[in-house]
Write a protein that holds these residues in place. Structure first.
Motif, PDB file in Angstrom:
ATOM      1  N   LYS A  58     -22.939  16.518 -23.289  1.00  0.00           N
ATOM      2  CA  LYS A  58     -24.383  16.358 -23.084  1.00  0.00           C
ATOM      3  C   LYS A  58     -24.680  15.658 -21.768  1.00  0.00           C
ATOM      4  O   LYS A  58     -25.833  15.374 -21.449  1.00  0.00           O
ATOM      5  CB  LYS A  58     -24.988  15.535 -24.232  1.00  0.00           C
ATOM      6  CG  LYS A  58     -24.833  16.166 -25.604  1.00  0.00           C
ATOM      7  CD  LYS A  58     -25.695  17.399 -25.748  1.00  0.00           C
ATOM      8  CE  LYS A  58     -25.597  17.976 -27.158  1.00  0.00           C
ATOM      9  NZ  LYS A  58     -26.442  19.166 -27.329  1.00  0.00           N
ATOM     10  N   ASN A  59     -23.633  15.377 -21.008  1.00  0.00           N
ATOM     11  CA  ASN A  59     -23.791  14.526 -19.837  1.00  0.00           C
ATOM     12  C   ASN A  59     -24.108  15.312 -18.578  1.00  0.00           C
ATOM     13  O   ASN A  59     -23.482  15.134 -17.536  1.00  0.00           O
ATOM     14  CB  ASN A  59     -22.531  13.677 -19.633  1.00  0.00           C
ATOM     15  CG  ASN A  59     -22.734  12.601 -18.584  1.00  0.00           C
ATOM     16  OD1 ASN A  59     -23.856  12.167 -18.370  1.00  0.00           O
ATOM     17  ND2 ASN A  59     -21.661  12.195 -17.934  1.00  0.00           N
TER      18      ASN A  59
ATOM     19  N   ARG B 289     -36.911  10.001 -23.260  1.00  0.00           N
ATOM     20  CA  ARG B 289     -36.661  11.445 -23.353  1.00  0.00           C
ATOM     21  C   ARG B 289     -37.725  12.178 -22.543  1.00  0.00           C
ATOM     22  O   ARG B 289     -38.916  11.906 -22.662  1.00  0.00           O
ATOM     23  CB  ARG B 289     -36.640  11.909 -24.809  1.00  0.00           C
ATOM     24  CG  ARG B 289     -37.861  11.548 -25.620  1.00  0.00           C
ATOM     25  CD  ARG B 289     -37.730  11.960 -27.078  1.00  0.00           C
ATOM     26  NE  ARG B 289     -36.742  11.150 -27.781  1.00  0.00           N
ATOM     27  CZ  ARG B 289     -36.514  11.237 -29.092  1.00  0.00           C
ATOM     28  NH1 ARG B 289     -37.193  12.103 -29.829  1.00  0.00           N
ATOM     29  NH2 ARG B 289     -35.615  10.467 -29.660  1.00  0.00           N
TER      30      ARG B 289
ATOM     31  N   GLN C   7     -34.332  16.235 -22.339  1.00  0.00           N
ATOM     32  CA  GLN C   7     -33.123  15.431 -22.244  1.00  0.00           C
ATOM     33  C   GLN C   7     -33.464  13.959 -22.490  1.00  0.00           C
ATOM     34  O   GLN C   7     -34.533  13.482 -22.100  1.00  0.00           O
ATOM     35  CB  GLN C   7     -32.478  15.593 -20.864  1.00  0.00           C
ATOM     36  CG  GLN C   7     -32.113  17.023 -20.507  1.00  0.00           C
ATOM     37  CD  GLN C   7     -30.987  17.562 -21.374  1.00  0.00           C
ATOM     38  OE1 GLN C   7     -30.119  16.810 -21.827  1.00  0.00           O
ATOM     39  NE2 GLN C   7     -31.000  18.868 -21.623  1.00  0.00           N
TER      40      GLN C   7
ATOM     41  N   TYR D 118     -31.888   9.692 -22.980  1.00  0.00           N
ATOM     42  CA  TYR D 118     -30.814   8.702 -22.899  1.00  0.00           C
ATOM     43  C   TYR D 118     -31.269   7.466 -23.660  1.00  0.00           C
ATOM     44  O   TYR D 118     -32.455   7.162 -23.736  1.00  0.00           O
ATOM     45  CB  TYR D 118     -30.459   8.365 -21.449  1.00  0.00           C
ATOM     46  CG  TYR D 118     -31.443   7.463 -20.742  1.00  0.00           C
ATOM     47  CD1 TYR D 118     -31.181   6.103 -20.569  1.00  0.00           C
ATOM     48  CD2 TYR D 118     -32.640   7.964 -20.242  1.00  0.00           C
ATOM     49  CE1 TYR D 118     -32.082   5.275 -19.921  1.00  0.00           C
ATOM     50  CE2 TYR D 118     -33.543   7.152 -19.595  1.00  0.00           C
ATOM     51  CZ  TYR D 118     -33.259   5.801 -19.433  1.00  0.00           C
ATOM     52  OH  TYR D 118     -34.158   4.989 -18.799  1.00  0.00           O
TER      53      TYR D 118
ATOM     54  N   ARG E  46     -26.271   9.768 -23.925  1.00  0.00           N
ATOM     55  CA  ARG E  46     -27.026  10.917 -23.417  1.00  0.00           C
ATOM     56  C   ARG E  46     -27.113  11.967 -24.502  1.00  0.00           C
ATOM     57  O   ARG E  46     -26.136  12.213 -25.215  1.00  0.00           O
ATOM     58  CB  ARG E  46     -26.329  11.502 -22.188  1.00  0.00           C
ATOM     59  CG  ARG E  46     -26.727  10.859 -20.897  1.00  0.00           C
ATOM     60  CD  ARG E  46     -28.104  11.324 -20.397  1.00  0.00           C
ATOM     61  NE  ARG E  46     -28.023  12.699 -19.887  1.00  0.00           N
ATOM     62  CZ  ARG E  46     -28.625  13.730 -20.470  1.00  0.00           C
ATOM     63  NH1 ARG E  46     -29.316  13.569 -21.573  1.00  0.00           N
ATOM     64  NH2 ARG E  46     -28.526  14.938 -19.950  1.00  0.00           N
ATOM     65  N   TYR E  47     -28.284  12.601 -24.623  1.00  0.00           N
ATOM     66  CA  TYR E  47     -28.435  13.620 -25.659  1.00  0.00           C
ATOM     67  C   TYR E  47     -29.527  14.606 -25.262  1.00  0.00           C
ATOM     68  O   TYR E  47     -30.296  14.372 -24.324  1.00  0.00           O
ATOM     69  CB  TYR E  47     -28.766  12.968 -27.007  1.00  0.00           C
ATOM     70  CG  TYR E  47     -30.063  12.188 -27.031  1.00  0.00           C
ATOM     71  CD1 TYR E  47     -31.251  12.776 -27.462  1.00  0.00           C
ATOM     72  CD2 TYR E  47     -30.104  10.858 -26.623  1.00  0.00           C
ATOM     73  CE1 TYR E  47     -32.435  12.068 -27.488  1.00  0.00           C
ATOM     74  CE2 TYR E  47     -31.281  10.138 -26.643  1.00  0.00           C
ATOM     75  CZ  TYR E  47     -32.451  10.742 -27.075  1.00  0.00           C
ATOM     76  OH  TYR E  47     -33.632  10.035 -27.094  1.00  0.00           O
TER      77      TYR E  47
END
Length: 350
Positions: free
Chosen positions: A5-6, A283, A292, A294, A340-341
């Protein structure tokens, strides 16, 4: 190839911030962030030896992690984070509020009227004929619950009833008051008395500590407990201030204490800043349409710098607090995590 996910992302805002008191359910949320700063500082010391001008190695002496959150809205919980004192919610100097209601007594028996709300037993009700400044007819009125019963002499008349109504969910506390500052009045003659009726006169604190000054000359008038006031004195009569006839049409301003339902945060000389568990989450939608995120989680933090309420004329005030990481003494030596997601489309707006 494993899932990752990075990938790089654009941070387009301040995100959300939460502080949690360890082992308790209490949360402190800063919901309207203006700014959030995560600062990681490394204190490195060179290890030198021999004739070389270049260090042989470097020694990490200290790792400091600070997080600063700036809020656009004032929040008493943020002050609590700094002071560490307990927040008392829903307290008042009185466990009741006074209701003024005008009713017309029936011309025939039974001489009774249903009030809008149920009256409390204390303090005692007051009743006046026609208007609140009229003749006191309290002895001819009995109120039980929301039913008012009148004597025959009041049949067909208009009666003003002032009665207490219990406040639900409120605790009585000596700190349950606020100061009303610079309330302006012009002394008027009513029914032969020169008086000024306070805006919150029906909810005066037990000891209102009233201060009265004239607007023009800034002359301090002294309170008289009973008798007839002189030109430099006044009487407190219910929620009204009674003055000498010579002060008719004089403008005054009044400061006084009144009952109010408040949340109270004590400022104590012994309390220490709270130790909290911090979570910051951000997000943001990216150019490719994905959302995205964090998230930074720090296991134990304590306030490091000053907290300032900067109130200025014609300018919105922001409030910031800086916390520093302290060692939670975990078996795995972790201070926190940064994750991170990618957010699923259905929950992107939450």
């Amino acid at each position: 190839m494993g899932i990752t996910k990075n990938k790089k992302m654009l941070i387009k805002g301040a995100g959300k911030f939460m502080a949690k008191i360890p082992n308790r359910d209490e949360l402190i949320t800063i919901g309207t962030l203006n700014n959030m700063l995560l600062d990681i500082q490394l204190d490195m010391q060179d290890i030198e030896g021999g004739d070389s001008s270049v260090p042989l190695d470097a020694l990490l002496r200290k790792k400091t992690i600070d997080i600063t959150a700036q809020d656009a809205k004032f929040d008493l919980n943020l002050v609590r984070l700094v002071l560490g004192s307990k927040l008392r919610e829903g307290v008042s100097g009185a466990s009741y509020r006074l209701v003024t209601e005008t009713v017309t007594v029936p011309g025939e028996s039974p001489y009774q009227v249903l009030l809008t709300e149920a009256a409390a037993t204390s303090p005692a009700i007051k009743a006046y004929e026609d208007v609140i400044t009229g003749t006191d007819v309290t002895t001819g009125v009995t109120v039980t619950g929301n039913k008012a019963v009148f004597e025959t002499a009041l049949a067909g008349k208009k009666v003003v009833i002032v009665y207490p109504v219990a406040l639900s969910g409120v605790q009585q506390d000596d700190d349950g008051f606020v100061w009303e500052l610079e309330e302006k009045h012009v002394i008027q003659e009513v029914n032969g008395k020169c008086e000024a009726e306070l805006v919150f006169g029906t909810s005066l604190y037990t000891t209102p500590e009233i201060s009265v000054r004239t607007l023009t000359g800034n002359k301090l008038l002294k309170q008289l407990s009973n008798g007839t006031p002189t030109e430099e004195q006044y009487l407190v009569e219910g929620g009204k201030l009674i003055f000498n006839a010579a002060l008719k049409d004089v403008a005054i301003y009044v400061n006084y204490k009144r009952n109010e339902v408040v949340d109270v945060l004590d400022i104590s000389s012994r309390d220490l800043p709270l130790t909290v568990h911090l979570v910051h989450d951000g997000r943001f939608e990216q150019k490719d349409g994905s959302v995205q995120g964090y998230q930074t989680e720090l296991y134990q933090c304590r306030v490091k710098s000053n907290f300032t309420i900067d109130a200025q004329r014609q300018q919105a005030s922001t409030h910031s607090v800086t916390l520093t990481v302290i060692d939670p003494e975990r078996f795995d030596n972790k201070l926190g995590t940064i994750k991170r997601y990618e957010v699923a489309t259905a929950s992107a707006n939450n």
